[in-house]
Design a protein around this motif. Structure first.
Motif, PDB file in Angstrom:
ATOM      1  N   HIS A  25       2.371   2.140  -2.938  1.00 34.97           N
ATOM      2  CA  HIS A  25       1.613   2.896  -3.932  1.00 34.97           C
ATOM      3  C   HIS A  25       2.526   3.453  -5.014  1.00 34.97           C
ATOM      4  O   HIS A  25       2.188   3.445  -6.198  1.00 34.97           O
ATOM      5  CB  HIS A  25       0.846   4.027  -3.250  1.00 34.97           C
ATOM      6  N   LYS A  75     -11.663  11.991   4.483  1.00 34.96           N
ATOM      7  CA  LYS A  75     -11.399  11.133   3.318  1.00 34.96           C
ATOM      8  C   LYS A  75     -10.240  11.754   2.548  1.00 34.96           C
ATOM      9  O   LYS A  75     -10.359  12.872   2.037  1.00 34.96           O
ATOM     10  CB  LYS A  75     -12.638  11.015   2.429  1.00 34.96           C
ATOM     11  N   HIS A  76      -9.145  11.017   2.461  1.00 35.18           N
ATOM     12  CA  HIS A  76      -7.903  11.620   1.973  1.00 35.18           C
ATOM     13  C   HIS A  76      -7.277  10.883   0.780  1.00 35.18           C
ATOM     14  O   HIS A  76      -6.183  11.243   0.360  1.00 35.18           O
ATOM     15  CB  HIS A  76      -6.893  11.683   3.121  1.00 35.18           C
ATOM     16  N   ASP A  77      -7.960   9.885   0.234  1.00 40.51           N
ATOM     17  CA  ASP A  77      -7.343   9.050  -0.801  1.00 40.51           C
ATOM     18  C   ASP A  77      -7.686   9.479  -2.225  1.00 40.51           C
ATOM     19  O   ASP A  77      -7.371   8.779  -3.174  1.00 40.51           O
ATOM     20  CB  ASP A  77      -7.710   7.580  -0.594  1.00 40.51           C
ATOM     21  N   THR A  78      -8.344  10.638  -2.393  1.00 38.92           N
ATOM     22  CA  THR A  78      -8.671  11.108  -3.744  1.00 38.92           C
ATOM     23  C   THR A  78      -8.013  12.441  -4.087  1.00 38.92           C
ATOM     24  O   THR A  78      -7.797  12.737  -5.266  1.00 38.92           O
ATOM     25  CB  THR A  78     -10.195  11.260  -3.921  1.00 38.92           C
ATOM     26  N   GLU A 113      -0.663   6.880   8.272  1.00 44.17           N
ATOM     27  CA  GLU A 113      -1.750   6.297   7.480  1.00 44.17           C
ATOM     28  C   GLU A 113      -2.446   7.355   6.620  1.00 44.17           C
ATOM     29  O   GLU A 113      -2.833   7.090   5.478  1.00 44.17           O
ATOM     30  CB  GLU A 113      -2.773   5.623   8.410  1.00 44.17           C
ATOM     31  N   LYS A 114      -2.574   8.560   7.159  1.00 46.39           N
ATOM     32  CA  LYS A 114      -3.189   9.643   6.389  1.00 46.39           C
ATOM     33  C   LYS A 114      -2.288  10.047   5.225  1.00 46.39           C
ATOM     34  O   LYS A 114      -2.756  10.236   4.088  1.00 46.39           O
ATOM     35  CB  LYS A 114      -3.470  10.852   7.280  1.00 46.39           C
ATOM     36  N   ASP A 117      -2.546   7.541   2.529  1.00 48.50           N
ATOM     37  CA  ASP A 117      -3.785   7.699   1.767  1.00 48.50           C
ATOM     38  C   ASP A 117      -3.646   8.803   0.721  1.00 48.50           C
ATOM     39  O   ASP A 117      -4.082   8.660  -0.428  1.00 48.50           O
ATOM     40  CB  ASP A 117      -4.949   8.031   2.703  1.00 48.50           C
ATOM     41  N   LYS A 120      -1.525   7.561  -2.005  1.00 48.97           N
ATOM     42  CA  LYS A 120      -2.269   6.591  -2.823  1.00 48.97           C
ATOM     43  C   LYS A 120      -3.017   7.319  -3.935  1.00 48.97           C
ATOM     44  O   LYS A 120      -3.025   6.884  -5.096  1.00 48.97           O
ATOM     45  CB  LYS A 120      -3.261   5.809  -1.976  1.00 48.97           C
TER      46      LYS A 120
END
Length: 344
Positions: A25, A75-78, A113-114, A117, A120
């Motif tokens: 990323h 949800k952690h990608d924003t 992985e978190k 995210d 990202k």
């Protein structure tokens, strides 16, 4: 690897894996000037040529209690974009172009992985802002944060020629205010939002899945929408128009932020109905029985950034912003005299 450290709750190997996952990323944010790869002790950036008298402009911020909604929805990608936006949108108010960004993620347990995210989202925000993600820090802090929670903060540096600094001193009575639409609540006011919808109580996850007719999406989707990044449209506006002042409407809403863009002896008159107030704010006001003045003193009400220009340039500025995909409106004017922002 220290087994003793791992037994105390800090998994160094998980940290290495998080760095490996996030590199993909970070790579997409690289721009000319970046001199180091991720993993060093410091991020190096070469300013380069083209500036007569460069001035560095810095900004730092976090995401705040909006993170609670990310935890509830897993949800952690924003939220990383929120962090970038809160920094770079402030920087561009001075007319500066953001150059680079660093993040700080502190968490109770490092789940690679978190973390990837989250990064990202940071990288996505950097791409939108045209700046590089040159480094950061991930701190695993067992016993300080719950295992499934974290905090995110960031820091950005931009540059502007001294002669081009936007400081609002040129604003005069008769100038017009052009507002650019927000994507939602952005990253401010969530302590009130959480109270209104009972998001710290039992059943919070279910409440976030509720649909409200005006929204066209669930409450959770509407609230977690990332903060809009205004850097590119703002810099384009600065390059083509005489933008005298810019404000980023964040905590404190209209009443706190708009006066920050105006010189002493001037105040703003805002015309309600001149822009589209997002349906989400109507839902918040209705569900919480929040007075209108408190709404304007807490939230962006559908306008995340505002610019002051001469009246003769306002129409062309709105058209240019619209051509870039931004919803923009002439929302008010500057008048002589001190006092609070008038919303009429």
């Amino acid at each position: 690897m220290s087994e003793s450290y791992k037994a105390a709750g800090v998994d160094v190997e998980a940290g290495y894996e998080a760095v490996r996952l996030m590199k993909q990323h970070v790579k997409k944010t690289l721009i000319p000037g970046v001199m180091t790869e991720l993993g060093g002790f410091g991020g190096l950036f070469e300013l380069g040529q083209g500036y007569e008298n460069p001035v560095l402009v810095s900004g730092t911020d976090g995401v705040g209690t909006k993170l609670k909604l990310a935890f509830l929805q897993d949800k952690h990608d924003t939220v990383g974009q929120d962090c970038v936006a809160m920094c770079v949108n402030d920087i561009v108010c001075s007319g500066a172009k953001p150059l680079f960004f660093l993040d700080y993620i502190a968490l109770g347990k490092n789940v690679p992985e978190k973390v990837a995210d989250i990064v990202k989202g940071v990288a996505d925000g950097c791409v939108q802002a045209g700046c590089a993600l040159v480094g950061g820090e991930t701190a695993e802090m067992p016993g300080f944060y719950p295992e499934d929670e974290y905090d995110v903060a960031g820091f950005s540096v931009g540059v502007v020629d001294k002669k081009d600094i936007i400081d609002g001193k040129a604003v005069k009575a008769g100038d017009v205010l052009v507002g650019i639409a927000s994507s939602g609540v952005h990253s401010n006011g969530f302590s009130l939002v959480r109270k209104i919808f009972g998001l710290d109580e039992a059943g919070a996850k279910e409440r976030l899945q509720q649909s409200y007719a005006p929204l066209g999406e669930t409450l959770g989707e509407a609230l977690l929408k990332p903060t809009k990044i205004y850097v590119k449209p703002a810099l384009e506006a600065i390059s083509k128009f005489d933008v005298k002042a810019i404000c980023h409407i964040t905590g404190g809403g209209f009443y706190e932020n708009i006066p920050r863009m105006l010189p002493e002896g001037m105040h703003a008159k805002i015309n309600k109905g001149s822009w589209q107030v997002l349906p989400l704010f109507d839902v918040i006001a209705k569900e919480g029985n929040i007075p209108e003045k408190d709404m304007f003193g807490t939230f962006n009400m559908g306008l995340g950034m505002m610019m002051a220009v001469e009246a003769a340039q306002a129409g062309a500025l709105v058209n240019m912003l619209s051509g870039m995909g931004e919803k923009a409106y002439v929302v008010g004017s500057v008048e002589a005299g001190s006092g609070d922002v008038e919303i009429v």
